[in-house]
Design a protein around this motif. Structure first.
Motif, PDB file in Angstrom:
ATOM      1  N   ALA A   1       0.831  -1.200   0.000  1.00 18.95           N
ATOM      2  CA  ALA A   1       0.000   0.000   0.000  1.00 18.95           C
ATOM      3  C   ALA A   1       0.869   1.254   0.000  1.00 18.95           C
ATOM      4  N   VAL A   2       0.317   2.315  -0.584  1.00 18.46           N
ATOM      5  CA  VAL A   2       1.001   3.592  -0.580  1.00 18.46           C
ATOM      6  C   VAL A   2       0.937   4.189   0.821  1.00 18.46           C
ATOM      7  N   ASP A   3       2.033   4.687   1.322  1.00 20.40           N
ATOM      8  CA  ASP A   3       2.065   5.357   2.617  1.00 20.40           C
ATOM      9  C   ASP A   3       1.095   6.537   2.579  1.00 20.40           C
ATOM     10  N   ARG A   4       0.244   6.618   3.611  1.00 16.09           N
ATOM     11  CA  ARG A   4      -0.788   7.658   3.629  1.00 16.09           C
ATOM     12  C   ARG A   4      -0.206   9.066   3.665  1.00 16.09           C
ATOM     13  N   SER A   5       1.061   9.187   4.068  1.00 16.30           N
ATOM     14  CA  SER A   5       1.668  10.516   4.139  1.00 16.30           C
ATOM     15  C   SER A   5       2.151  11.005   2.788  1.00 16.30           C
TER      16      SER A   5
ATOM     17  N   LEU B   1       2.188  12.266  -1.108  1.00 10.39           N
ATOM     18  CA  LEU B   1       1.387  13.264  -1.801  1.00 10.39           C
ATOM     19  C   LEU B   1       0.540  12.644  -2.904  1.00 10.39           C
ATOM     20  N   ARG B   2      -0.380  13.468  -3.406  1.00  7.51           N
ATOM     21  CA  ARG B   2      -1.262  13.015  -4.486  1.00  7.51           C
ATOM     22  C   ARG B   2      -0.463  12.538  -5.694  1.00  7.51           C
ATOM     23  N   ASP B   3       0.708  13.130  -5.918  1.00  8.67           N
ATOM     24  CA  ASP B   3       1.512  12.751  -7.077  1.00  8.67           C
ATOM     25  C   ASP B   3       1.891  11.278  -7.052  1.00  8.67           C
ATOM     26  N   ASP B   4       2.073  10.725  -5.871  1.00  6.65           N
ATOM     27  CA  ASP B   4       2.451   9.321  -5.773  1.00  6.65           C
ATOM     28  C   ASP B   4       1.316   8.409  -6.231  1.00  6.65           C
TER      29      ASP B   4
ATOM     30  N   LEU C   1     -12.209   1.453 -14.481  1.00  5.02           N
ATOM     31  CA  LEU C   1     -11.480   1.740 -13.247  1.00  5.02           C
ATOM     32  C   LEU C   1     -12.465   2.284 -12.221  1.00  5.02           C
ATOM     33  N   LYS C   2     -12.543   1.630 -11.083  1.00  5.88           N
ATOM     34  CA  LYS C   2     -13.454   2.052 -10.027  1.00  5.88           C
ATOM     35  C   LYS C   2     -12.644   2.666  -8.892  1.00  5.88           C
ATOM     36  N   ASP C   3     -12.974   3.906  -8.553  1.00  9.81           N
ATOM     37  CA  ASP C   3     -12.148   4.620  -7.585  1.00  9.81           C
ATOM     38  C   ASP C   3     -12.108   3.925  -6.225  1.00  9.81           C
ATOM     39  N   GLY C   4     -13.211   3.289  -5.832  1.00 12.08           N
ATOM     40  CA  GLY C   4     -13.225   2.593  -4.545  1.00 12.08           C
ATOM     41  C   GLY C   4     -12.248   1.427  -4.520  1.00 12.08           C
ATOM     42  N   GLU C   5     -12.229   0.640  -5.597  1.00  6.02           N
ATOM     43  CA  GLU C   5     -11.328  -0.500  -5.662  1.00  6.02           C
ATOM     44  C   GLU C   5      -9.874  -0.043  -5.768  1.00  6.02           C
TER      45      GLU C   5
ATOM     46  N   SER D   1      -7.528   7.124   0.552  1.00  7.08           N
ATOM     47  CA  SER D   1      -8.929   7.487   0.412  1.00  7.08           C
ATOM     48  C   SER D   1      -9.270   7.666  -1.065  1.00  7.08           C
ATOM     49  N   ARG D   2     -10.549   7.825  -1.347  1.00  2.00           N
ATOM     50  CA  ARG D   2     -10.967   7.978  -2.740  1.00  2.00           C
ATOM     51  C   ARG D   2     -10.559   9.328  -3.325  1.00  2.00           C
ATOM     52  N   THR D   3     -10.370  10.337  -2.479  1.00  2.00           N
ATOM     53  CA  THR D   3     -10.104  11.689  -2.991  1.00  2.00           C
ATOM     54  C   THR D   3      -8.856  11.767  -3.861  1.00  2.00           C
ATOM     55  N   PRO D   4      -7.662  11.298  -3.406  1.00  2.41           N
ATOM     56  CA  PRO D   4      -6.490  11.380  -4.285  1.00  2.41           C
ATOM     57  C   PRO D   4      -6.616  10.499  -5.516  1.00  2.41           C
ATOM     58  N   VAL D   5      -7.393   9.408  -5.409  1.00  2.00           N
ATOM     59  CA  VAL D   5      -7.601   8.559  -6.576  1.00  2.00           C
ATOM     60  C   VAL D   5      -8.424   9.301  -7.620  1.00  2.00           C
ATOM     61  N   ARG D   6      -9.485   9.959  -7.187  1.00  2.00           N
ATOM     62  CA  ARG D   6     -10.317  10.718  -8.128  1.00  2.00           C
ATOM     63  C   ARG D   6      -9.524  11.841  -8.781  1.00  2.00           C
TER      64      ARG D   6
END
Length: 218
Positions: free
Chosen positions: A9-13, A15-18, A38-42, A50-55
């Protein structure tokens, strides 16, 4: 949508760029194929965010032409479009031509050696038919003069359009890559010698000669 297994998993700390880079690379390397939804939840579950950086990442990928986002409906990996790839290729070729023209004679000995080493690894990967390693070495080689120039606007253009071309390169990788080894050597020698005109011409040719046809059906 099948989710890849065995990925940390990506470290939660981070940035969105990662998150953007992880999704971009998964599309470029074929983990997510053209036409796949592509489903943002998955995706958020896969990356551990969270879904926000994915969106936000999916919106950025849409501007690069890697995904097609329909608000409120679905997001899918884009089908490779011949014209889009050709347009992106032409822009990238012009950017690398500009880099070579401006940076020739200004690279450090370390820069030249790192480019030479990257081309050695590129040649070894081509010989081993290792597509991923070849493209990684190729990207590293070309990004050395780009980083040395330090033109952030130019880098932003490359960041936007190179993934579209890289995805096509990966899908269409062939024996033609052997010719790139010699072109890389020629470019490195010209950059070191200070012949800006010829270096710019070779840099443009390397990118503009990439085939952009016969990709629409992939």
């Amino acid at each position: 949508m099948p989710i890849p297994s065995g990925t940390a998993a990506v470290d939660r700390s981070l940035l969105r760029d990662d998150v953007y880079r992880r999704l971009r690379d998964a599309i470029v390397d074929g983990t997510f194929m053209p036409g796949e939804q592509l489903k943002d939840g998955e995706l958020a579950e896969w990356l551990g965010v969270s879904r926000t950086p994915v969106r936000e990442a999916l919106l950025r990928l849409a501007t690069s032409g890697l995904v097609v986002a329909l608000p409120g409906r679905s997001t899918t990996v884009s089908i490779i479009d011949e014209r889009a790839v050709r347009d992106a290729r032409d822009v990238i070729a012009a950017m690398h031509e500009l880099v070579a023209r401006q940076i020739t004679g200004r690279l450090s000995d370390d820069d030249i050696e790192r480019m030479t080493d990257a081309n050695r690894r590129f040649a070894a990967a081509v010989a081993a038919d290792d597509v991923g390693a070849a493209l990684d070495a190729d990207e590293e080689l070309h990004r050395i003069p780009v980083a040395a120039l330090g033109n952030q606007a130019l880098e932003a253009v490359l960041d936007q359009f190179e993934p579209l071309v890289r995805r096509t390169e990966r899908l269409r990788f062939s024996g033609d890559a052997h010719a790139s080894i010699e072109l890389h050597d020629e470019l490195i020698a010209l950059l070191a010698s200070g012949d800006a005109q010829k270096a710019a011409s070779v840099a443009f040719h390397i990118w503009h000669s990439l085939p952009a046809d016969d990709v629409a059906d992939d």
